[in-house]
Motif scaffolding. Structure first.
Motif, PDB file in Angstrom:
ATOM      1  N   ASN A 111      58.277  42.401  -9.679  1.00  0.00           N
ATOM      2  CA  ASN A 111      57.869  43.089  -8.457  1.00  0.00           C
ATOM      3  C   ASN A 111      59.032  43.766  -7.758  1.00  0.00           C
ATOM      4  N   THR A 137      54.768  38.152  -2.795  1.00  0.00           N
ATOM      5  CA  THR A 137      54.926  37.582  -4.136  1.00  0.00           C
ATOM      6  C   THR A 137      56.396  37.443  -4.491  1.00  0.00           C
ATOM      7  N   MET A 138      57.207  38.453  -4.130  1.00  0.00           N
ATOM      8  CA  MET A 138      58.641  38.388  -4.390  1.00  0.00           C
ATOM      9  C   MET A 138      59.298  37.236  -3.643  1.00  0.00           C
ATOM     10  N   PRO A 155      54.470  49.795 -12.638  1.00  0.00           N
ATOM     11  CA  PRO A 155      54.193  48.354 -12.575  1.00  0.00           C
ATOM     12  C   PRO A 155      53.846  47.769 -13.937  1.00  0.00           C
ATOM     13  N   ALA A 207      52.483  38.001 -12.188  1.00  0.00           N
ATOM     14  CA  ALA A 207      53.173  38.796 -11.166  1.00  0.00           C
ATOM     15  C   ALA A 207      52.318  39.932 -10.632  1.00  0.00           C
ATOM     16  N   ALA A 208      51.730  40.736 -11.513  1.00  0.00           N
ATOM     17  CA  ALA A 208      50.935  41.879 -11.052  1.00  0.00           C
ATOM     18  C   ALA A 208      49.651  41.442 -10.344  1.00  0.00           C
ATOM     19  N   ALA A 249      50.546  40.136  -6.940  1.00  0.00           N
ATOM     20  CA  ALA A 249      51.005  41.216  -6.065  1.00  0.00           C
ATOM     21  C   ALA A 249      49.829  42.032  -5.539  1.00  0.00           C
ATOM     22  N   ILE A 269      53.215  42.918  -2.872  1.00  0.00           N
ATOM     23  CA  ILE A 269      54.450  42.795  -3.640  1.00  0.00           C
ATOM     24  C   ILE A 269      55.479  41.968  -2.883  1.00  0.00           C
ATOM     25  N   THR A 318      59.534  47.171  -9.451  1.00  0.00           N
ATOM     26  CA  THR A 318      58.541  48.144  -8.998  1.00  0.00           C
ATOM     27  C   THR A 318      58.850  48.629  -7.590  1.00  0.00           C
ATOM     28  N   ARG A 362      54.185  46.505   0.648  1.00  0.00           N
ATOM     29  CA  ARG A 362      53.152  46.783  -0.347  1.00  0.00           C
ATOM     30  C   ARG A 362      53.452  48.130  -0.963  1.00  0.00           C
TER      31      ARG A 362
END
Length: 416
Positions: free
Chosen positions: A333, A287-288, A139, A275-276, A279, A284, A336, A405
Motif C-alpha cells: 500500500n 491498512t498501512m 495497485p 493488502a488490496a 485497503a 490505504i 501505491t 485513500r
C-alpha cells in the motif's frame, strides 16, 4: 508498441520476473553475508554492526546526488548496470574465500559498493515501473511484486540456511550473484517504450533542492517518512545484532536460523493477498498503519525467545509470521500511495530525498546496534531496538497518513 502494455504484456512480465529472481537471491545474501562474517571470520558485535553499516552507508551519502543523475537518464540501462555490478561484487566473496584472501575489511568494501549499486537500482526501478504501468493498474502491479517478495521470504531463507549448512556461507552467495545476472538479462529484454528524461537540465544542487522541497513540504509524505525513518533507525539496531544473538545466545544452527524467515514469508503471502482487499475496505492509510505496528511488534519475539533451540525457534517463528503479514500490508500500500503522490518527472529526486532520510538512518542504527551490543550486551540492545521501533510505528496513528485513500491523492500525472 504502446507505452504501457498492461500487466499481461511481455514487458511487465519480464520486469516482474527480474524482480522476483533478484529478490530470491537477496534472501540468500541477507542470511549468508552476516553468517560469513560471524562463522567464517568469527566477527564480534561491533564488527557485525560495522558490516551492516557499510552496506547501508551509500544510502546516507549517495541518495540525493544519485536521484538527480537517475532522473537525467533512462532508467532501464541504469538497472542493468546495477545488476551486473552487484553480480561481480557478490561473486567475489566466494572467490576470495577459496583463495584464502577473505577478510572482514574486504566484506566492508564489498558491502559498501553493493549498497551504492542498490541505491541506483532502487531509484531507477521506481521510475521504470511508473512508466511501464498505467496508474489504474499500479495497485495490482504492486500486489504482484509484493507477492514475489513474500515468496522470496518464504523460500529464500530456508534455501539459504540449507546452503550455508551444506557448502558454507561464502559459497552460498554464488546464488545471489547468479540471480543478478539473470535479472540483468530479463531487464535487457524489456522492449516497452521508456520516455526520455523530462525537464530542462539543472545543476546538481537545483535538482536536489527540488526533490527535498517537494518531499518535506508535502502534508502526507513528510510525516510518513519522518516516522518510518525513526522506526528504521531502531529496526537496524535490531538487525545488526539479530543473527549474532541467535548464534551466540540462543545457540541456533544455520538451518534453524533459516526457519523464522520462512515463516515470515508465509505471513507475507497472507499479507500481500490481504493488502488490496483491506485497503479497499479500510483505506490505504489505515491498512498501512496497522501493518507497520504489526511489522515492528513481531520482532519482540526475538528478545523474548528462550529455552532449547527448537523452542526458541518456535517463538521467533510465531513472531515472524506477524512480521510478514504486517510488512506486506505496509509495503504494497505504501508503494501505491507514493506512486499516486509523486509526479513521474520527479520520481528519482523525490524518492532520493525521502530515501535519504529513510535509508540514511539505517547505517546509523546499525552502528548504534553494534556499539550498544558491545557496551550493554546483545539482549539489552535488542530490547532497545525492538521497543523503539514499535513506539515509532505507533506514532503514525496520529498523522494524516492514516486517513489517506487513493481517491484523495494529489493526482500527479502519470510519468510522461
Amino acid at each position: 508498441m504502446t507505452d504501457r502494455e498492461g500487466l499481461a504484456g511481455r514487458s511487465f512480465r519480464l520486469f516482474w520476473g527480474a524482480a522476483t529472481i533478484s529478490l530470491f537471491g537477496d534472501a540468500v545474501t541477507s542470511l549468508a553475508l552476516p553468517l560469513t562474517a560471524a562463522i567464517t571470520l568469527g566477527a564480534g558485535a561491533l564488527q557485525m554492526g560495522l558490516l551492516t553499516a557499510f552496506g547501508l552507508l551509500p544510502h546516507l551519502l549517495l541518495y540525493l546526488p544519485a536521484g538527480v543523475l537517475v532522473d537525467r537518464h533512462r532508467r532501464q540501462p541504469v538497472m542493468i548496470f546495477a545488476d551486473l555490478g552487484r553480480a561481480l561484487l557478490i561473486g567475489s566473496v566466494p572467490a576470495l574465500a577459496l583463495s584464502g584472501h577473505l577478510s572482514i575489511q574486504a566484506l566492508y568494501l564489498i558491502a559498501f559498493a553493493a549498497g551504492a549499486l542498490q541505491v541506483l537500482f532502487r531509484l531507477a526501478y521506481s521510475g521504470r515501473l511508473q512508466s511501464l504501468v498505467a496508474s489504474p493498474l499500479r495497485p495490482a502491479a504492486n500486489g504482484r511484486l509484493s507477492l514475489s517478495r513474500s515468496l522470496s521470504f518464504l523460500a529464500g531463507p530456508g534455501v539459504a540456511g540449507l546452503l550455508v549448512q551444506v557448502i558454507g556461507p561464502p559459497l552460498a552467495l554464488l546464488t545471489d550473484a547468479a540471480s543478478f545476472l539473470a535479472s540483468a538479462g530479463l531487464v535487457t529484454g524489456i522492449r516497452a517504450h521508456e520516455p526520455p528524461p523530462a525537464g530542462s537540465p539543472q545543476s546538481l544542487w537545483q535538482g536536489i533542492s527540488e526533490g527535498v522541497r517537494f518531499t518535506f513540504s508535502h502534508p502526507i509524505l513528510r510525516p510518513f517518512y519522518v516516522v518510518v525513518s525513526t522506526m528504521n533507525f531502531f529496526n537496524f539496531i535490531y538487525w545488526a545484532l539479530a543473527v549474532l544473538y541467535m548464534v551466540r545466545a540462543l545457540h541456533l544452527p544455520p538451518v534453524l536460523i533459516g526457519i523464522p524467515p520462512v515463516l515470515a514469508g508465509l505471513g507475507a503471502i497472507i499479507g500481500s493477498l490481504a493488502a488490496a482487499p483491506l485497503a479497499r475496505q479500510a483505506g490505504i492509510g489505515r491498512t498501512m498503519v496497522a501493518g507497520e505496528v504489526m511489522f515492528t511488534g513481531g520482532f519482540l519475539a526475538v528478545p523474548l525467545a528462550f529455552g532449547p533451540p527448537l523452542t526458541a525457534t518456535a517463538i521467533i517463528g510465531a513472531g515472524s509470521i506477524i512480521v510478514g503479514i504486517g510488512l506486506m500490508l505496509l509495503d504494497a500500500n505504501a508503494s501505491t500511495m507514493l506512486q499516486a503522490l509523486i509526479p513521474g518527472h520527479l520520481m528519482g529526486r523525490v524518492t532520493a530525498a525521502s530515501d535519504q532520510l529513510n535509508w540514511g538512518v539505517r547505517p546509523l542504527g546499525a552502528l548504534a546496534g553494534g556499539l550498544l551490543g558491545q557496551w550493554l550486551g546483545l539482549h539489552p540492545a535488542l530490547w532497545i531496538g525492538t521497543l523503539g521501533a514499535l513506539g515509532a510505528a505507533r506514532c503514525l496513528v496520529a498523522t494524516r497518513v492514516r486517513r489517506f485513500r487513493l481517491d484523495d491523492s494529489c493526482g500527479p500525472p502519470d510519468s510522461r
